[in-house]
Design an enzyme around this catalytic site. Structure first.
Site, PDB file in Angstrom:
ATOM      1  N   LYS A   1      -9.344   2.146  -2.121  1.00 34.55           N
ATOM      2  CA  LYS A   1      -9.901   1.652  -1.286  1.00 34.55           C
ATOM      3  C   LYS A   1     -11.095   2.157  -0.058  1.00 34.55           C
ATOM      4  O   LYS A   1     -11.693   3.740  -0.117  1.00 34.55           O
ATOM      5  CB  LYS A   1      -9.062   2.561  -0.585  1.00 34.55           C
ATOM      6  CG  LYS A   1      -8.663   1.607   1.388  1.00 34.55           C
ATOM      7  CD  LYS A   1      -7.293   1.960   2.665  1.00 34.55           C
ATOM      8  CE  LYS A   1      -7.264   1.403   3.367  1.00 34.55           C
ATOM      9  NZ  LYS A   1      -5.993   1.979   4.789  1.00 34.55           N
TER      10      LYS A   1
ATOM     11  N   CYS B   1      -5.414  -2.854   2.879  1.00 32.83           N
ATOM     12  CA  CYS B   1      -5.713  -3.098   3.959  1.00 32.83           C
ATOM     13  C   CYS B   1      -6.241  -3.393   4.368  1.00 32.83           C
ATOM     14  O   CYS B   1      -6.938  -4.122   5.077  1.00 32.83           O
ATOM     15  CB  CYS B   1      -4.071  -1.932   4.039  1.00 32.83           C
ATOM     16  SG  CYS B   1      -3.206  -1.456   6.074  1.00 32.83           S
TER      17      CYS B   1
ATOM     18  N   GLU C   1       1.255  -1.353  -0.079  1.00 35.93           N
ATOM     19  CA  GLU C   1       0.190   0.145  -0.034  1.00 35.93           C
ATOM     20  C   GLU C   1       1.138   1.518   0.059  1.00 35.93           C
ATOM     21  O   GLU C   1       1.745   1.466   0.383  1.00 35.93           O
ATOM     22  CB  GLU C   1      -0.997  -0.173   1.234  1.00 35.93           C
ATOM     23  CG  GLU C   1      -1.808   1.279   1.674  1.00 35.93           C
ATOM     24  CD  GLU C   1      -2.226   1.136   2.764  1.00 35.93           C
ATOM     25  OE1 GLU C   1      -3.690   2.075   2.888  1.00 35.93           O
ATOM     26  OE2 GLU C   1      -1.988   0.337   3.913  1.00 35.93           O
TER      27      GLU C   1
END
Length: 269
Positions: free
Chosen positions: A108, A142, A42
């Site tokens: 995300k 994540c 990330e």
């Protein structure tokens, strides 16, 4: 579905230094064994930062062009996330750069509020599923790993593997104090979704003095680790055979007993 070769690029991202990170990760990728897919961490060009004003780039900027060119150069797909500004909003955006020059993106969805990410970034509302060598792959970022409803795999008769996706992939900056949940959740997501999971985390210490223990891994559909890395910089390449996945789905079709539900993708942050 064909055998898929994946390289886990577990690096020590340089803090707020995109040119240095382009050079660093470029060397790691170029020096690795040939692969179908290279997975980077990330925010691999900046570190996990809330200083978006200084570190956000645009889709027509140098870093996106560099990533696309690198994928063409090594003749492989490369993925990882960048800090991207678009239409006045900053996103933690996963890039899926293909060797033919194509680029797909995923923003995300789940923003890590404990670090204030939700106050500085916009969240995504759409899952991305990409295909590579017959595999359907769900790339995520994540904190998304903690949300099983968003990641739920469903039966898809039209897909080669019979489900929405065959591999869930997580790029991360996951600090070492929480390495227990990282390792556990990668296994849980594989087991409950009848899919492989791959997680690629960074190592080293960032500019906020957070340490990262790596623990990048490849987990099979029954929760067994095929690869588990330690806390040092390394690139590991593994070939994943689809046969065990398809056989497991045939003999253990837990999807048939899954609960149905609808998902509201409106973000209220």
């Amino acid at each position: 579905m064909q055998t898929l070769t994946v390289s886990l690029v577990q690096g020590a991202t340089r803090w707020h230094d995109a040119p240095a990170n382009r050079e660093y990760y470029g060397k790691l990728v170029r020096g690795a064994a040939p692969s179908d897919l290279f997975v980077l961490p990330e925010t691999f060009l900046s570190g996990f930062t809330n200083d978006t004003l200084a570190n956000a780039e645009t889709m027509d900027g140098e870093s996106v062009a560099w990533l696309r060119a690198l994928a063409v150069e090594v003749n492989a797909t490369i993925t990882g996330s960048l800090v991207i500004r678009e239409n006045g909003t900053v996103y933690n955006r996963l890039m899926w750069a293909s060797p033919n020059g194509d680029l797909a993106c995923y923003d995300k969805r789940h923003l890590f509020r404990m670090a204030g990410e939700h106050t500085r970034y916009g969240g995504g509302t759409e899952r991305l599923i990409v295909e590579l060598k017959g595999w359907r792959i769900l790339p995520q970022v994540c904190y998304d790993l903690r949300f099983p409803v968003w990641l739920r795999n469903s039966r898809n008769e039209a897909a080669a593997g019979g489900m929405d996706y065959d591999l869930a992939l997580f790029v991360a900056n996951w600090p070492s104090p929480r390495r227990g949940p990282w390792r556990t959740l990668l296994r849980a997501r594989a087991i409950e979704n009848l899919a492989y999971t791959i997680g690629v985390n960074r190592v080293g210490v960032d500019g906020n003095n957070h340490s990262y223990s790596g623990d990048s891994a490849v987990i099979d559909p029954v929760g067994e680790a095929w690869v588990e890395l330690g806390a040092v910089e390394q690139v590991v390449t593994i070939a994943i055979d689809p046969a065990p996945l398809l056989a497991h789905r045939e003999r253990f079709p837990a999807w048939m007993d899954a609960d149905t539900f609808s998902l509201n993708t409106t973000l209220d942050l």
